[in-house]
Write a protein that holds these residues in place. Sequence first.
Motif, PDB file in Angstrom:
ATOM      1  N   THR A  56       1.845  -3.001   4.773  1.00  0.00           N
ATOM      2  CA  THR A  56       2.998  -2.523   5.539  1.00  0.00           C
ATOM      3  C   THR A  56       4.188  -3.466   5.412  1.00  0.00           C
ATOM      4  OG1 THR A  56       2.150  -3.619   7.518  1.00  0.00           O
ATOM      5  CG2 THR A  56       1.576  -1.287   7.203  1.00  0.00           C
ATOM      6  N   HIS A  57       3.922  -4.789   5.228  1.00  0.00           N
ATOM      7  CA  HIS A  57       4.999  -5.779   5.161  1.00  0.00           C
ATOM      8  C   HIS A  57       4.725  -6.764   4.029  1.00  0.00           C
ATOM      9  CE1 HIS A  57       5.225  -4.290   9.291  1.00  0.00           C
ATOM     10  NE2 HIS A  57       6.492  -4.683   9.317  1.00  0.00           N
ATOM     11  N   ASP A  58       5.784  -7.362   3.509  1.00  0.00           N
ATOM     12  CA  ASP A  58       5.599  -8.406   2.515  1.00  0.00           C
ATOM     13  C   ASP A  58       5.419  -9.760   3.217  1.00  0.00           C
ATOM     14  OD1 ASP A  58       8.095  -9.371   3.287  1.00  0.00           O
ATOM     15  OD2 ASP A  58       9.126  -8.695   1.470  1.00  0.00           O
ATOM     16  N   ARG A  62       9.201  -8.366   5.761  1.00  0.00           N
ATOM     17  CA  ARG A  62      10.008  -7.172   5.521  1.00  0.00           C
ATOM     18  C   ARG A  62       9.104  -5.970   5.271  1.00  0.00           C
ATOM     19  NH1 ARG A  62      13.662 -10.384   1.196  1.00  0.00           N
ATOM     20  NH2 ARG A  62      11.535 -10.589   0.395  1.00  0.00           N
ATOM     21  N   ARG A  63       9.593  -4.794   5.663  1.00  0.00           N
ATOM     22  CA  ARG A  63       8.813  -3.567   5.442  1.00  0.00           C
ATOM     23  C   ARG A  63       8.559  -3.378   3.956  1.00  0.00           C
ATOM     24  NH1 ARG A  63       6.529  -0.830   9.872  1.00  0.00           N
ATOM     25  NH2 ARG A  63       5.779   0.400   8.124  1.00  0.00           N
ATOM     26  N   LEU A  64       7.312  -3.072   3.633  1.00  0.00           N
ATOM     27  CA  LEU A  64       6.929  -2.830   2.241  1.00  0.00           C
ATOM     28  C   LEU A  64       6.430  -1.395   2.069  1.00  0.00           C
ATOM     29  CD1 LEU A  64       6.800  -4.410  -0.416  1.00  0.00           C
ATOM     30  CD2 LEU A  64       4.414  -4.952   0.118  1.00  0.00           C
ATOM     31  N   ASP A  65       5.514  -0.985   2.952  1.00  0.00           N
ATOM     32  CA  ASP A  65       4.999   0.395   2.969  1.00  0.00           C
ATOM     33  C   ASP A  65       4.524   0.830   1.585  1.00  0.00           C
ATOM     34  OD1 ASP A  65       5.531   1.272   5.797  1.00  0.00           O
ATOM     35  OD2 ASP A  65       7.539   0.616   5.217  1.00  0.00           O
ATOM     36  N   GLN A  66       3.595   0.081   1.048  1.00  0.00           N
ATOM     37  CA  GLN A  66       3.016   0.391  -0.253  1.00  0.00           C
ATOM     38  C   GLN A  66       1.493   0.365  -0.167  1.00  0.00           C
ATOM     39  OE1 GLN A  66       4.573  -2.081  -3.385  1.00  0.00           O
ATOM     40  NE2 GLN A  66       6.706  -1.582  -2.906  1.00  0.00           N
ATOM     41  N   VAL A  67       0.877   1.192  -0.996  1.00  0.00           N
ATOM     42  CA  VAL A  67      -0.582   1.232  -1.099  1.00  0.00           C
ATOM     43  C   VAL A  67      -0.975   0.699  -2.466  1.00  0.00           C
ATOM     44  CG1 VAL A  67      -2.639   2.701  -1.078  1.00  0.00           C
ATOM     45  CG2 VAL A  67      -0.721   3.200   0.473  1.00  0.00           C
ATOM     46  N   ALA A 235      14.082   1.938   0.219  1.00  0.00           N
ATOM     47  CA  ALA A 235      13.069   2.812   0.801  1.00  0.00           C
ATOM     48  C   ALA A 235      13.737   3.909   1.620  1.00  0.00           C
ATOM     49  CB  ALA A 235      12.121   2.006   1.679  1.00  0.00           C
ATOM     50  N   ASN A 236      13.076   5.061   1.662  1.00  0.00           N
ATOM     51  CA  ASN A 236      13.684   6.231   2.297  1.00  0.00           C
ATOM     52  C   ASN A 236      13.065   6.541   3.654  1.00  0.00           C
ATOM     53  OD1 ASN A 236      15.325   8.481   2.631  1.00  0.00           O
ATOM     54  ND2 ASN A 236      13.943   9.838   1.501  1.00  0.00           N
ATOM     55  N   GLY A 237      12.873   5.530   4.488  1.00  0.00           N
ATOM     56  CA  GLY A 237      12.474   5.792   5.868  1.00  0.00           C
ATOM     57  C   GLY A 237      11.030   6.181   6.067  1.00  0.00           C
ATOM     58  N   PHE A 238      10.148   5.914   5.090  1.00  0.00           N
ATOM     59  CA  PHE A 238       8.714   6.155   5.262  1.00  0.00           C
ATOM     60  C   PHE A 238       8.105   4.922   5.925  1.00  0.00           C
ATOM     61  CE2 PHE A 238       9.753   9.349   2.308  1.00  0.00           C
ATOM     62  CZ  PHE A 238       8.687  10.213   2.102  1.00  0.00           C
ATOM     63  N   ARG A 239       7.431   5.104   7.050  1.00  0.00           N
ATOM     64  CA  ARG A 239       6.746   4.007   7.723  1.00  0.00           C
ATOM     65  C   ARG A 239       5.269   4.364   7.835  1.00  0.00           C
ATOM     66  NH1 ARG A 239      10.902   2.241   6.398  1.00  0.00           N
ATOM     67  NH2 ARG A 239      12.638   1.513   7.699  1.00  0.00           N
ATOM     68  N   PHE A 240       4.471   3.824   6.924  1.00  0.00           N
ATOM     69  CA  PHE A 240       3.045   4.133   6.922  1.00  0.00           C
ATOM     70  C   PHE A 240       2.346   3.347   8.025  1.00  0.00           C
ATOM     71  CE2 PHE A 240       4.188   4.887   2.365  1.00  0.00           C
ATOM     72  CZ  PHE A 240       4.056   6.263   2.418  1.00  0.00           C
ATOM     73  N   GLN A 241       1.642   4.068   8.894  1.00  0.00           N
ATOM     74  CA  GLN A 241       0.991   3.451  10.049  1.00  0.00           C
ATOM     75  C   GLN A 241      -0.393   2.908   9.709  1.00  0.00           C
ATOM     76  OE1 GLN A 241       3.025   3.320  12.956  1.00  0.00           O
ATOM     77  NE2 GLN A 241       4.346   3.967  11.270  1.00  0.00           N
TER      78      GLN A 241
END
Length: 530
Positions: A56-58, A62-67, A235-241
Amino acid sequence: MTGINAYLCDPLLMQIAARFPKALHSDLEQAGRFVTSAEAQDLARLANTELPKLRTHDRQGRRLDQVEYHPAYHALMRRSIGQGLHSSVWEDGQTEAGRRHQTRAARFFLAAQLECGHLCPITMTNASLAALMASPNLYREWAPLVLTRKYDPSQKPPAKKAGLTLGMGMTEKQGGTDVRANTTRAERAGNGFYRITGHKWFLSAPMSDAFLVLAQAAEGSSCFLVPRILPDGTANGFRFQRLKDKLGNRSNASSEVEFEDALGQMVGQPGEGVKTIIDMVTLTRLDCAIASAGLMRAGLAEAVHHARHRQVFGAPLLDQPLMQRVLADMALDVAGATALSLRLARAFDMAASDRGEAAFARVMTPVVKYWVAKIAPSLLYEAMECLGGNGYIEEGNLARYYREAPVNAIWEGSGNVMALDVRRVLVRAPKLFDEVLAWISNQLGRGGQGTVDVLRAAMNVAESDEGAARILTEQLALAAAGAELRQLGADDIADAFIETRLAGQWRTTYGMIDARHNAKAIINSLYPAP
C-alpha cells in the motif's frame, strides 16, 4: 500428470476441432504439449504457493497501491497473452474467420487444465472489449493497445505500454449481485470525464491497466472506463485496502478498493450501465463454463492415469468393476460439459447470421454456465477419492483443482442468478425456447420428442413458479449436452449420457451406470492410454 499431450490425448476435443482450419491444429498440439510439461506444471505450482502481495505504501510512506506477483504468474500471463486468449475473437484475419469463439475456447479449455487463476484477467480483458464497443471512440483508442499480444506488467500510463489488460468493478459491500444498489458516485469533471468516488468489494486482477466500473451518475447507474494510472504517470485515485484471502484462485489477486476522485470516461449511454456491461458478462460466463470443463478434464485424467497404474488385489485398479463404473460415470459428465461449452462457443460465432444460433446463445448461456460450473466441485472431489489419500495432499494437482472449482459457479452470477436469467427469457421471449427445443429434438432423434415434452412441462411450471427455475435450467443443460454428444457422432457416449441423465433416475453420487453400458470402453474412448 506430465509427459503427455493434453490435446492429442483428448479424442472428444480433437473431434470437435476437426472442423477447424488445419493451420490451427499445430497451435492446439503445441498448447496441449505445454500445459502438461514439467516446466508449465511447476509454474502453476509456484503461482499458487508464492501468493500475490499488496504494497500500500513505499518505504517513505507514500501511497504505492501495487500488487507484486511471483515471476511464475508473469510467465503464465505472457504465455496466454501470446496465444491471444485475451484478444483473438477481436482480431482481423481469415484463419479463424467464422470460428473465433470456438478456436479460442479450445485454447482456453487447454489453458484451464494448467492454471485457472491467471485466466481471470485474460477473461476480463477479452470481455471488456465487448462493452467498449458501446463507445466506438473509446474502443478505437484502447483496442489496439490490447490486441498487441504482448504482456507488459510495468507500472506506466496505458499509452506508453506494449500491451494492456482490462478488468471490471461491479459489486459493493451493501449490494453484491444487486448492482443497482451500488452507491459509488460519478460526478461530471468536464471534457467528457467523470470523477468516481466510492468503493468496490471485489476488484480482481487489481494491476490491470483500466477497469470498467459501475457508478451512479445523475441519470442513474452508468458504466465508466477508469484507468489505474493517468497519462502523466500519476496514480488515479485507487486505494487498495487489502487482498482477499480466497479458498482457491490464489494466483489471482482480488482486492477491496476505495476510489478517491478517480477520473473515468462513460461507456455506453447514461443510466444504462448494466445494459452496457451485460455483453461483457455474457462472455465471462462462457469462460466460466469452459474453464470448469477444463478443470474437470484435467482432474479426471489424473484419476484415470492413477487407476491404470495402481495395482489393487493383484489387478490394475481400472479393472475393478466399481472403479470402472465410477470413472465411466464421471467421464460422461466431463464429455457432456466439454461438448456443451464448446457448443455454446459455436453459437456465439454463428449468432449474427443464424436466428436459431442467436436463440441458443441467449437461452443457453446461463444454462451452460449454471450446470457446467456447478458439477465441477463434486466431480473433482470424486477424482480425489479415486487417488485416496494421495489425492488430498497439496503436492498433487487435484487439491488445487478442487479449491479452484467453486469460483466459476459463484463468479459472474451464482446459481440462482443464472436460473432467474433463464426464467426471465422464458417470460419475456418464450419463442426463443422454440428454436432451442427444435434443435434438441432434431439432434436426439428417436425419443427426442419425449425429452422436449418434459422440458415444456418444466417451462410451464417455471413460468408460474419462480422457485422451479433451477429444475428447468438443469434439465435444459442435460438435454442439450446429450443432443450435442449425439450431433458429434459419439453414439455410445451419447446413449449412456442420455439414459443415465435424462431417464429420471435420482442421482447424488457417481457410479450409477449399469452393466448395459461398457464402462471400460467409455473410459478408454475418452481417455485413451498414452
